[in-house]
Design a protein around this motif. Structure first.
Motif, short mmCIF file in Angstrom:
data_model
loop_
_atom_site.label_atom_id
_atom_site.label_comp_id
_atom_site.label_asym_id
_atom_site.label_seq_id
_atom_site.Cartn_x
_atom_site.Cartn_y
_atom_site.Cartn_z
N LEU A 458 0.82 -1.22 0.00
CA LEU A 458 0.00 0.00 0.00
C LEU A 458 0.85 1.27 0.00
CD1 LEU A 458 -2.66 -1.07 2.66
CD2 LEU A 458 -2.85 -1.22 0.16
N GLN A 459 2.08 1.19 -0.46
CA GLN A 459 2.98 2.33 -0.33
C GLN A 459 2.53 3.57 -1.10
OE1 GLN A 459 6.82 1.76 -2.37
NE2 GLN A 459 6.02 -0.19 -3.17
N SER A 460 1.66 3.41 -2.08
CA SER A 460 1.17 4.57 -2.83
C SER A 460 -0.12 5.15 -2.24
CB SER A 460 0.93 4.18 -4.30
OG SER A 460 -0.04 3.14 -4.38
N ASN A 461 -0.66 4.49 -1.23
CA ASN A 461 -1.91 4.95 -0.61
C ASN A 461 -1.64 6.12 0.35
OD1 ASN A 461 -3.98 4.85 1.70
ND2 ASN A 461 -4.95 3.59 0.10
N ASN A 462 -2.45 7.19 0.26
CA ASN A 462 -2.24 8.37 1.09
C ASN A 462 -2.43 8.07 2.58
OD1 ASN A 462 -1.58 10.15 -0.97
ND2 ASN A 462 -3.74 10.62 -1.40
N ASP A 463 -3.44 7.27 2.89
CA ASP A 463 -3.66 6.91 4.30
C ASP A 463 -2.47 6.12 4.84
OD1 ASP A 463 -6.16 8.10 4.65
OD2 ASP A 463 -7.19 6.40 3.71
N PHE A 464 -1.89 5.27 4.01
CA PHE A 464 -0.73 4.51 4.43
C PHE A 464 0.46 5.44 4.72
CE2 PHE A 464 3.22 2.23 3.50
CZ PHE A 464 3.10 1.14 4.34
N LYS A 465 0.62 6.47 3.89
CA LYS A 465 1.71 7.43 4.12
C LYS A 465 1.53 8.14 5.47
CE LYS A 465 2.52 8.24 -0.80
NZ LYS A 465 2.43 9.20 -1.93
N TRP A 466 0.27 8.50 5.77
CA TRP A 466 0.02 9.13 7.07
C TRP A 466 0.26 8.17 8.22
CZ3 TRP A 466 0.00 13.89 8.39
CH2 TRP A 466 -0.37 14.88 7.48
N PHE A 467 -0.02 6.88 7.97
CA PHE A 467 0.26 5.87 8.99
C PHE A 467 1.76 5.84 9.30
CE2 PHE A 467 1.94 1.59 9.71
CZ PHE A 467 1.30 1.25 10.90
N ILE A 468 2.59 5.87 8.27
CA ILE A 468 4.04 5.84 8.46
C ILE A 468 4.52 7.09 9.21
CG2 ILE A 468 6.28 5.89 7.27
CD1 ILE A 468 4.91 3.19 7.17
N ILE A 469 4.00 8.27 8.82
CA ILE A 469 4.43 9.53 9.45
C ILE A 469 4.07 9.55 10.93
CG2 ILE A 469 4.05 12.03 9.49
CD1 ILE A 469 3.65 11.86 6.43
N THR A 470 2.81 9.25 11.23
CA THR A 470 2.36 9.34 12.63
C THR A 470 3.00 8.26 13.49
OG1 THR A 470 0.38 8.08 11.98
CG2 THR A 470 0.18 10.48 12.11
N ASP A 471 3.22 7.09 12.92
CA ASP A 471 3.88 6.03 13.68
C ASP A 471 5.32 6.44 14.02
OD1 ASP A 471 3.69 3.05 14.55
OD2 ASP A 471 5.59 3.18 13.44
N THR A 472 5.98 7.09 13.07
CA THR A 472 7.35 7.56 13.30
C THR A 472 7.38 8.64 14.38
OG1 THR A 472 7.91 7.09 11.00
CG2 THR A 472 9.39 8.55 12.20
N VAL A 473 6.44 9.58 14.28
CA VAL A 473 6.37 10.65 15.29
C VAL A 473 6.12 10.07 16.67
CG1 VAL A 473 5.01 12.64 16.08
CG2 VAL A 473 5.62 12.42 13.67
N ALA A 474 5.20 9.11 16.77
CA ALA A 474 4.87 8.51 18.06
C ALA A 474 6.08 7.81 18.66
CB ALA A 474 3.71 7.53 17.89
N MET A 475 6.80 7.04 17.85
CA MET A 475 7.96 6.32 18.38
C MET A 475 9.07 7.29 18.79
SD MET A 475 10.18 3.20 16.73
CE MET A 475 11.25 4.25 15.77
N THR A 476 9.29 8.33 17.97
CA THR A 476 10.35 9.30 18.29
C THR A 476 10.06 10.02 19.59
OG1 THR A 476 10.76 9.61 15.92
CG2 THR A 476 11.62 11.28 17.43
N CYS A 477 8.82 10.52 19.74
CA CYS A 477 8.45 11.26 20.96
C CYS A 477 8.51 10.37 22.19
CB CYS A 477 7.05 11.86 20.81
SG CYS A 477 6.95 13.20 19.63
N SER A 478 8.09 9.14 22.08
CA SER A 478 8.11 8.25 23.24
C SER A 478 9.54 7.90 23.65
CB SER A 478 7.31 6.97 22.95
OG SER A 478 7.85 6.30 21.83
N ILE A 479 10.43 7.76 22.67
CA ILE A 479 11.84 7.47 22.99
C ILE A 479 12.46 8.68 23.70
CG2 ILE A 479 14.13 7.13 21.99
CD1 ILE A 479 12.82 5.40 19.86
#
Length: 583
Positions: A458-479
């Motif tokens: 699903l790499q071309s799906n817009n919702d999937f791109k937002w999933f990647i961005i928000t997941d990255t933000v969540a992991m970075t902030c929690s670390i």
């Protein structure tokens, strides 16, 4: 007053008005409950034809006042009826415009009549901003500008206050000796400075530069007000003309630099010091200098500026009349961040004693850590300090922080550390979940043999791109939150731990919100055509946002954002000082 007469004067029906008076001439002398004549009514509503009819029948009505002392000319000037003012004045003077210079004193008495507030027609015109009326009156009688009303307000003062530059210039040019007073002993220059009319101020300084030194009933000069308002442009201009005003004290013994320090106007202090380098030596009746006053009012930016300014170095260890240095005062007032700035400055004498023989450390042993628990705990500690104080400046008999207050601080810090352990677990859990989600992509991976093998489907799906961005933000902030909590527990003193805790809590909140968004977008990406799943994901995500927001709002009540910001800024300043001091 006869209703027919009132309505005809109000509506301007001159034919009906004449008919009424022809039938009964005595109607013209009737009054309203406020003792307004028909001429007052006609003038108020701007009917020149009715006004002319009344004046032709009874000229004495022009000078007849109502209960407020207003003549019809007062009313006309107040509502700005220029044509009527022009007509009545010309009729009163009985001459053309070119002969205005020969007006007799008896004729001018009509123009100079005052109402109950001692206002002339010029006062009314200026106060209500009717430029044309005011200029006309000044051409006829320039001395109208020389009268002050009951409040002490002159037309020049009113023009300056309202920002009427044209009228002000007309007054200054037609009557250079015009009155300039205002309410509470202020002058027109005070009004211009307070209202920030820079062009008005410049005009006044050209014609009446002596106003720069005049003080009001409280002893405050225009410079004092400019300093209080933080108007560094006006301060600069006034000091260019006369630096002596920087040393004028008001009746409470405060100077412009003192009021600027109390309000946190660093730019104003900079201008005053630039023109008057020794102004920092001024003290108030209690012996407080600008640094004392800035500390008492919690103006950390002013404290930093004073510490960085060579001309103000003498204030750093200067005692007040009780022997208290700025460090003593910061200790008593429990200004935590200011204590840090003072302690890091090598010029501050930590061993200085007041007249009671106490050093700052002896007043409060906790200064060694130069920190308090939190702003909320400060509210509980401060009353125990002030309970020992007689007045604002009569301090330090034998002030000690009670053991109970110290115990409360210790208990509060312990509570925050326990909460920090829970928060560390939450941050670690979020890190684990988001790390796992990054390798368990919605929709799976491409298992077909080829160059795209192993890539997300699903790499071309817009919702999937937002999933990647928000997941990255969540992991970075929690670390980062987990690292802050660990760092605060290991490297920080106990009382500073609260700032690490609040920072970690804010980051954890961002991580939680991002996790919720990642959940929503992940569901939408995996099943884009299932409307009920989109709705379900949105509802669950919204509920999650609300819950986390409520949790954060409860947490924010415990802290002050400015306090936390100052804490981290102070650490940066400390690092800067260490770098500068390196050989």
């Amino acid at each position: 007053m006869d209703p027919r007469l009132y309505k005809s004067a109000e509506s301007g029906d001159v034919c009906f008005f004449k008919q009424l008076l022809n039938d009964d001439p005595m109607l013209l002398y009737q009054l309203t409950p406020r003792e307004n004549t028909a001429l007052h009514i006609a003038v108020q509503f701007g009917h020149k034809n009715v006004t002319a009819e009344i004046y032709s029948r009874c000229r004495s009505l022009l000078t007849q006042p109502n209960l407020d002392g207003d003549t019809p000319l007062h009313v006309a000037a107040r509502v700005g009826r220029f044509s009527i003012v022009n007509y009545l004045v010309r009729e009163t003077l009985s001459m053309s415009q070119v002969e205005f210079g020969n007006v007799s004193s008896k004729m001018l008495e009509t123009l100079r009549v005052r109402n109950r507030g001692n206002n002339t027609v010029l006062h009314e015109a200026v106060r209500n901003g009717h430029n044309k009326v005011a200029e006309f009156l000044l051409k006829i009688d320039p001395k109208l500008a020389s009268f002050e009303n009951e409040a002490g307000e002159s037309p020049l003062y009113l023009a300056a206050r309202e920002g009427l530059l044209d009228i002000l210039n007309q007054i200054l040019q037609s009557s250079p000796s015009s009155a300039h007073g205002g309410s509470d002993g202020q002058t027109a220059l005070h009004a211009a400075v307070v209202e920030k009319h820079f062009d008005i101020m410049e005009a006044l300084l050209r014609f009446k530069q002596q106003l720069i030194k005049e003080a009001d009933h409280q002893g405050k000069t225009p410079l004092y007000y400019a300093a209080s308002l933080g108007d560094h442009r006006t301060v600069e201009r006034l000091l260019e003309l006369d630096i002596s005003i920087a040393y004028v004290l008001d009746k409470q013994g405060f100077s412009p630099i003192h009021v600027a320090a109390s309000k946190g106007h660093t730019s104003v202090i900079r201008e005053i010091v630039r023109h008057c380098p020794d102004s920092g030596e001024l003290v108030d009746p209690y012996g407080w200098n600008a640094l004392h006053i800035a500390i008492f009012n919690g103006q950390a930016n002013v404290v930093r500026y004073i510490l960085e300014t060579a001309e103000l170095e003498g204030t750093i260890n200067q005692p007040d009349f009780d022997g208290n240095t700025p460090l003593h005062l910061a200790t008593i007032e429990r200004k935590t961040w200011i204590l840090r700035y003072l302690r890091w400055d090598g010029r501050v004498n930590l061993r200085s004693k007041n007249k009671f023989g106490q050093t700052a450390i002896e007043i409060d042993r906790s200064i060694k850590e130069s920190s308090i628990t939190s702003p909320r705990e400060l509210q509980n500690i401060t009353p125990s300090i002030w309970g020992h104080l007689g007045t604002q400046h009569s301090w330090l008999g034998n002030i000690k922080i009670s053991p109970r207050a110290e115990q409360e601080e210790a208990n509060a810090v312990q509570t925050y550390m326990q909460m920090g352990q829970t928060l560390l677990m939450v941050a670690t859990l979020i890190t684990t979940v988001t790390f796992a989600a990054a390798f368990t992509m919605p929709g799976g991976y491409n298992n077909d043999v080829g160059p795209d093998r192993g890539q997300a489907l699903l790499q071309s799906n817009n919702d999937f791109k937002w999933f990647i961005i928000t997941d990255t933000v969540a992991m970075t902030c929690s670390i980062i939150a987990a690292c802050l909590l660990f760092w605060g527990a290991v490297n920080s003193n106990k009382s500073s731990y609260v700032y690490y805790f609040i920072s970690a809590a804010a980051l954890t909140y961002i991580a939680l919100q991002s996790t919720a968004i990642a959940f929503e977008t992940g569901i939408k990406a995996a099943m884009p055509d299932q409307q009920f799943l989109k709705t379900l994901g949105t509802l669950v995500g919204a509920a999650f946002h609300v819950i986390t927001f409520l949790a954060l709002s409860q947490l924010v009540k415990m802290f002050s954002l400015p306090e936390a910001c100052r804490f981290f800024i102070s650490h940066l300043c400390k690092l800067k000082c260490k770098i500068k001091n390196k050989p």
